[in-house]
Structure formats: structure tokens, C-alpha cells
Motif scaffolding. Structure first.
Motif, PDB file in Angstrom:
ATOM      1  N   GLY A  12       0.817  -1.113  -0.490  1.00 62.21           N
ATOM      2  CA  GLY A  12      -0.304  -0.270   0.295  1.00 62.21           C
ATOM      3  C   GLY A  12       1.075   0.677   0.195  1.00 62.21           C
ATOM      4  O   GLY A  12      -0.012   2.025  -0.264  1.00 62.21           O
ATOM      5  N   SER A  13       1.808   0.960  -0.341  1.00 63.61           N
ATOM      6  CA  SER A  13       2.926   2.562   0.395  1.00 63.61           C
ATOM      7  C   SER A  13       3.480   2.843  -1.349  1.00 63.61           C
ATOM      8  O   SER A  13       2.659   2.282  -2.503  1.00 63.61           O
ATOM      9  CB  SER A  13       4.315   1.899   0.731  1.00 63.61           C
ATOM     10  OG  SER A  13       4.610   1.309  -0.063  1.00 63.61           O
ATOM     11  N   VAL A  14       4.107   3.826  -1.342  1.00 62.06           N
ATOM     12  CA  VAL A  14       4.423   4.664  -2.656  1.00 62.06           C
ATOM     13  C   VAL A  14       4.867   3.711  -2.955  1.00 62.06           C
ATOM     14  O   VAL A  14       5.058   3.435  -4.495  1.00 62.06           O
ATOM     15  CB  VAL A  14       4.659   6.015  -2.843  1.00 62.06           C
ATOM     16  CG1 VAL A  14       4.663   6.592  -3.903  1.00 62.06           C
ATOM     17  CG2 VAL A  14       2.964   6.907  -2.193  1.00 62.06           C
ATOM     18  N   ASP A  15       6.508   3.492  -2.719  1.00 60.54           N
ATOM     19  CA  ASP A  15       7.235   2.506  -2.822  1.00 60.54           C
ATOM     20  C   ASP A  15       6.319   0.887  -3.988  1.00 60.54           C
ATOM     21  O   ASP A  15       7.575   0.899  -4.989  1.00 60.54           O
ATOM     22  CB  ASP A  15       8.554   2.320  -1.814  1.00 60.54           C
ATOM     23  CG  ASP A  15       9.215   3.981  -2.229  1.00 60.54           C
ATOM     24  OD1 ASP A  15       9.001   4.988  -2.093  1.00 60.54           O
ATOM     25  OD2 ASP A  15      10.192   2.916  -1.490  1.00 60.54           O
ATOM     26  N   SER A  16       5.743   0.571  -3.488  1.00 65.53           N
ATOM     27  CA  SER A  16       4.774  -0.786  -3.727  1.00 65.53           C
ATOM     28  C   SER A  16       4.430  -0.498  -4.610  1.00 65.53           C
ATOM     29  O   SER A  16       4.496  -0.933  -5.696  1.00 65.53           O
ATOM     30  CB  SER A  16       4.470  -1.411  -2.289  1.00 65.53           C
ATOM     31  OG  SER A  16       3.318  -0.870  -2.227  1.00 65.53           O
ATOM     32  N   GLU A  17       3.893   0.955  -5.068  1.00 71.12           N
ATOM     33  CA  GLU A  17       3.282   1.311  -6.166  1.00 71.12           C
ATOM     34  C   GLU A  17       4.266   1.408  -7.837  1.00 71.12           C
ATOM     35  O   GLU A  17       3.301   1.136  -8.550  1.00 71.12           O
ATOM     36  CB  GLU A  17       1.704   2.387  -6.289  1.00 71.12           C
ATOM     37  CG  GLU A  17       1.442   1.914  -5.172  1.00 71.12           C
ATOM     38  CD  GLU A  17       0.259   3.411  -4.469  1.00 71.12           C
ATOM     39  OE1 GLU A  17       0.822   4.519  -4.996  1.00 71.12           O
ATOM     40  OE2 GLU A  17      -0.609   3.638  -3.714  1.00 71.12           O
ATOM     41  N   ARG A  18       5.121   2.066  -7.497  1.00 72.74           N
ATOM     42  CA  ARG A  18       5.755   2.234  -8.578  1.00 72.74           C
ATOM     43  C   ARG A  18       6.724   0.724  -8.762  1.00 72.74           C
ATOM     44  O   ARG A  18       6.888   0.594  -9.604  1.00 72.74           O
ATOM     45  CB  ARG A  18       6.766   3.060  -7.642  1.00 72.74           C
ATOM     46  CG  ARG A  18       6.375   4.247  -7.842  1.00 72.74           C
ATOM     47  CD  ARG A  18       7.618   5.042  -7.188  1.00 72.74           C
ATOM     48  NE  ARG A  18       9.376   4.955  -7.644  1.00 72.74           N
ATOM     49  CZ  ARG A  18       9.877   5.805  -8.460  1.00 72.74           C
ATOM     50  NH1 ARG A  18       9.181   6.579  -9.021  1.00 72.74           N
ATOM     51  NH2 ARG A  18      10.778   5.817  -8.984  1.00 72.74           N
ATOM     52  N   ILE A  39       1.663  -8.845   2.511  1.00 73.23           N
ATOM     53  CA  ILE A  39       1.481  -9.855   3.379  1.00 73.23           C
ATOM     54  C   ILE A  39       1.594  -8.722   5.046  1.00 73.23           C
ATOM     55  O   ILE A  39       2.360  -7.811   4.946  1.00 73.23           O
ATOM     56  CB  ILE A  39       3.158 -10.718   3.582  1.00 73.23           C
ATOM     57  CG1 ILE A  39       4.326 -10.892   2.207  1.00 73.23           C
ATOM     58  CG2 ILE A  39       3.947 -11.454   5.209  1.00 73.23           C
ATOM     59  CD1 ILE A  39       5.609 -11.739   2.441  1.00 73.23           C
ATOM     60  N   GLN A  40       0.535 -10.031   5.460  1.00 77.18           N
ATOM     61  CA  GLN A  40       0.693  -9.429   6.706  1.00 77.18           C
ATOM     62  C   GLN A  40       0.107  -9.826   8.135  1.00 77.18           C
ATOM     63  O   GLN A  40       1.165 -11.094   8.182  1.00 77.18           O
ATOM     64  CB  GLN A  40      -0.986  -9.304   6.716  1.00 77.18           C
ATOM     65  CG  GLN A  40      -1.608  -8.319   5.452  1.00 77.18           C
ATOM     66  CD  GLN A  40      -3.297  -8.900   5.899  1.00 77.18           C
ATOM     67  OE1 GLN A  40      -4.085  -8.164   6.311  1.00 77.18           O
ATOM     68  NE2 GLN A  40      -4.078  -9.305   5.227  1.00 77.18           N
ATOM     69  N   PRO A  41       0.775  -9.227   8.825  1.00 78.95           N
ATOM     70  CA  PRO A  41       1.762  -9.951  10.293  1.00 78.95           C
ATOM     71  C   PRO A  41       1.320  -9.921  10.927  1.00 78.95           C
ATOM     72  O   PRO A  41       1.419 -11.201  11.977  1.00 78.95           O
ATOM     73  CB  PRO A  41       2.691  -8.377  10.811  1.00 78.95           C
ATOM     74  CG  PRO A  41       2.105  -7.137  10.124  1.00 78.95           C
ATOM     75  CD  PRO A  41       0.828  -7.949   9.179  1.00 78.95           C
ATOM     76  N   TYR A  42      -0.006 -10.772  11.087  1.00 77.18           N
ATOM     77  CA  TYR A  42      -1.245 -11.182  12.452  1.00 77.18           C
ATOM     78  C   TYR A  42      -1.231 -12.359  11.845  1.00 77.18           C
ATOM     79  O   TYR A  42      -0.699 -12.380  10.651  1.00 77.18           O
ATOM     80  CB  TYR A  42      -2.360  -9.682  12.124  1.00 77.18           C
ATOM     81  CG  TYR A  42      -3.353 -10.077  11.144  1.00 77.18           C
ATOM     82  CD1 TYR A  42      -4.140 -11.090  10.496  1.00 77.18           C
ATOM     83  CD2 TYR A  42      -3.558  -8.683  10.152  1.00 77.18           C
ATOM     84  CE1 TYR A  42      -4.790 -10.298   9.467  1.00 77.18           C
ATOM     85  CE2 TYR A  42      -4.510  -8.606   9.469  1.00 77.18           C
ATOM     86  CZ  TYR A  42      -4.933  -9.641   8.727  1.00 77.18           C
ATOM     87  OH  TYR A  42      -5.730  -9.134   7.313  1.00 77.18           O
ATOM     88  N   PRO A  43      -1.449 -13.449  12.593  1.00 79.28           N
ATOM     89  CA  PRO A  43      -2.016 -14.985  12.041  1.00 79.28           C
ATOM     90  C   PRO A  43      -2.524 -15.345  11.616  1.00 79.28           C
ATOM     91  O   PRO A  43      -3.752 -14.534  11.197  1.00 79.28           O
ATOM     92  CB  PRO A  43      -2.097 -15.445  13.900  1.00 79.28           C
ATOM     93  CG  PRO A  43      -1.843 -14.429  14.837  1.00 79.28           C
ATOM     94  CD  PRO A  43      -1.892 -12.812  14.076  1.00 79.28           C
ATOM     95  N   ALA A  44      -2.529 -16.191  10.981  1.00 76.93           N
ATOM     96  CA  ALA A  44      -3.643 -17.111  10.052  1.00 76.93           C
ATOM     97  C   ALA A  44      -4.864 -16.744  10.102  1.00 76.93           C
ATOM     98  O   ALA A  44      -5.749 -16.451   9.206  1.00 76.93           O
ATOM     99  CB  ALA A  44      -3.167 -18.069   9.412  1.00 76.93           C
ATOM    100  N   PRO A  58      -7.258  -5.373   2.785  1.00 78.27           N
ATOM    101  CA  PRO A  58      -7.945  -3.822   2.157  1.00 78.27           C
ATOM    102  C   PRO A  58      -6.566  -3.459   0.353  1.00 78.27           C
ATOM    103  O   PRO A  58      -6.801  -2.442  -0.515  1.00 78.27           O
ATOM    104  CB  PRO A  58      -7.797  -3.239   3.242  1.00 78.27           C
ATOM    105  CG  PRO A  58      -6.715  -3.580   4.043  1.00 78.27           C
ATOM    106  CD  PRO A  58      -7.673  -4.739   4.025  1.00 78.27           C
ATOM    107  N   VAL A  59      -5.742  -4.251   0.968  1.00 81.04           N
ATOM    108  CA  VAL A  59      -4.576  -3.330   0.195  1.00 81.04           C
ATOM    109  C   VAL A  59      -5.024  -4.038  -1.330  1.00 81.04           C
ATOM    110  O   VAL A  59      -4.500  -2.970  -2.662  1.00 81.04           O
ATOM    111  CB  VAL A  59      -3.197  -4.062   0.255  1.00 81.04           C
ATOM    112  CG1 VAL A  59      -2.412  -3.768  -0.284  1.00 81.04           C
ATOM    113  CG2 VAL A  59      -2.663  -2.939   2.163  1.00 81.04           C
TER     114      VAL A  59
END
Length: 316
Positions: A12-18, A39-44, A58-59
Motif C-alpha cells: 500500500g505504500s507509494v514505493d510498492s505502487e512504483r 504479507i500481513q503480520p497478524y496470525p493466519a 484492503p491493500v
């Protein structure tokens, strides 16, 4: 043809959009599927509960609706849970290319390269491309802060077509990086600038004070290195006869030459030369330095990468 996907990590960051935009173009050039991974840091278990409630990721939900992702015929959106620094490098086992932004959402603004980029470049099985943050100085900017294609007035501006840059250590076996650079230049209709540096006078231990190397002149030494470089490039030039090549071999720091060349290039390619430490891996000094300072995207290619730009045994 390699059917494995181009994998891009997003947060979701600008860098990842680039990075996503770069990955879309790479997938198009290769006629390869694209896999967009968050990759989300919370448990499966928490993630599963969120999906059951219909909230999803949401991303990824935002990116599914983005025009850039819809421009390819085959795109997969994939959500994972766990430690990013462990899961991201492991994705290199599944793809032909792993693409990342230089800083993620959790990175500190003063850092030029995040820890995830370093981890992937050092450990992933496939080539890793890191797309730099637009705030790095020295490049002309296009709309939206994108790299405008290089600095004006240099030698690159006088040649037709885009420039790719390849850093080569003459004394090392770097067929993976060389093959990747030639294949990428061929795909993009680009010319290839091959940069190699050396040190003169040679630094040798005191015990070798009277070695024959000291009897060699600088020109003789440079000529010998030039011959080795020509031999290393020769099989790749045969495989890609349409790629125009310019070789720059100088008594100068390789990193400085590569960073300067990156001002005018679309992509800078270096070999990984990852060094094993008691705990984990660390990048070789050249790859580490150009990731920190290059003005264009950097591809770090593992020693075992195939000469056709994938990974596996070298083809020479």
C-alpha cells in the motif's frame, strides 16, 4: 518459455505502487503471469476470520480495481500472513523475478533501502529487482515523480534507445548476471553498457613483494582484464546479436562508475555474490552499495541464475 510468474510485493505504500508498475511492464515483456503479494503480520487465524466477515485484504482490494493491474490478461492477488522478512525471500522459489520497492510502509523516511529489500536480494533464489524511491537525487523526473529516463547531456543521450547497465567483476564467474542483462536488453530494445573497474597499482600482501605481478605495467594488466571481459561476454553476444554493447573498463571504483551510469539507465544489473556468515547471508559489497545509491531500478542476480534470465544451472 518460462511460465513462472513475475512476483511483486506490495503493502500500500507509494514505493510498492512504483514496484507494481515496474512488475506489470516486466510481465508484459515476458508474456508471463503476474502475482501480486501482500504479507500481513497478524496470525493466519485472524486473517481467516477477516475473510469470513468479507473484509478481505484492503491493500489487495484496492489494487484489484486499479487500472495498472487490469492491463494484463493473467494476474493473481495473493495474501499471506507471517514474518515478511522470511516469506518474501521464499517467494523467489516460485517466480522467475521478484520485484520490490526500496522502502515499505514501515520503513523510516531517512533510509534509502528497507530491510526486506536487503533480505530478498541476499537470499531469494531468483533475480530480485528493487525499484528506488523517487526522492533519490540525480535523475530527471517524469509525471508523478517517475524516473524520466536519465540525465541529459551524457554519452547515453547520444545513443539510440534506452540504456541498461551491467556491472561485471572480471575475475568472477558471473554468467547469470551477464545472461540476465543481455536477455533484458534484448526484450527492451536497449543497448547495454558493461562497466568494470580495477585497482592499480595492485594491492598485494607484503609476502608477494617481489611477485611477477609488480613487473606488469598498468596497460598490460588492463589489456589482460579486457581480454577476460571479452571472453566472458562472447557467448552472450552470440545468443543476443541484436544487443549493442559498450564496454567501460577503468582504473576506478566499480560502485562509483555504476552509480554514475545509473543516472542514465533504465535498469542496473549486478551479480549477488552472497557471502555466508555464521547467521544468514550478506550481500557482496558492490551489490549492497548500488542498492543503496543507484538512481534506477537494480536487478540483483544470484550466482546460480540461468543465462536466459531465470534461475537454475548457468548456461554458457
Amino acid at each position: 518459455m518460462d511460465t513462472r510468474p513475475i512476483i511483486v510485493g506490495v503493502d500500500g505504500s507509494v514505493d510498492s505502487e512504483r514496484a507494481l508498475r515496474w512488475a506489470v511492464e516486466a510481465a508484459r515483456l515476458r508474456s508471463a503471469p503476474l502475482q501480486v503479494v501482500h504479507i500481513q503480520p497478524y496470525p493466519a487465524s485472524s486473517r481467516a476470520a477477516a475473510e469470513e466477515e468479507g473484509t478481505g485484504d484492503p491493500v489487495l482490494d484496492d489494487l484489484r480495481a486499479a487500472a495498472v493491474a487490469q492491463s494484463l490478461p493473467e494476474v493473481e492477488f495473493r495474501g499471506l500472513s507471517g514474518l515478511t522478512e522470511e516469506l518474501l525471500p521464499a517467494l523467489g522459489d516460485e517466480g522467475q523475478l521478484l520485484v520490490l520497492g526500496s522502502r515499505g510502509r514501515g520503513g523510516l523516511a531517512g533510509l534509502l533501502l528497507g530491510s526486506n529489500g536487503l533480505a530478498c536480494a541476499a537470499r531469494a533464489a531468483c533475480p530480485v529487482v528493487v525499484v528506488p524511491h523517487p526522492e533519490r537525487g540525480g535523475t530527471r523526473r517524469g509525471p508523478g515523480g517517475e524516473d524520466g529516463g536519465g540525465a541529459s547531456g551524457g554519452p547515453a543521450a547520444e545513443r539510440a534507445g534506452p540504456q541498461l547497465t551491467l556491472g561485471v567483476e572480471v575475475s568472477a564467474e558471473e554468467h547469470g548476471a551477464i545472461g540476465f542483462a543481455f536477455a533484458e536488453a534484448s526484450r527492451r530494445g536497449a543497448w547495454l553498457k558493461v562497466v568494470s573497474g580495477y585497482t592499480w597499482p595492485m594491492l598485494m600482501p607484503a609476502s608477494f613483494e617481489y611477485a611477477a605481478a609488480y613487473e606488469t605495467t598498468q596497460q598490460e594488466y588492463e589489456d589482460a582484464l579486457g581480454t577476460q571481459l571479452v571472453d566472458a561476454l562472447a557467448p552472450h553476444r552470440v545468443r543476443h546479436p541484436g544487443v549493442d554493447v559498450e564496454v567501460q573498463l577503468r582504473n576506478a571504483d566499480a560502485v562509483g562508475q555504476l552509480v554514475e551510469a545509473s543516472r542514465a539507465g533504465e535498469l542496473l544489473v549486478v551479480a549477488r555474490h552472497a557471502r555466508r556468515f555464521p547467521v544468514g547471508r550478506r550481500l557482496g559489497s558492490v551489490a549492497h552499495a548500488v542498492l543503496l545509491h543507484a538512481r534506477c531500478p537494480v536487478a540483483v542476480v544470484p550466482d546460480a541464475a540461468r543465462a536466459d534470465g531465470g534461475h537454475g544451472p548457468p548456461i554458457v
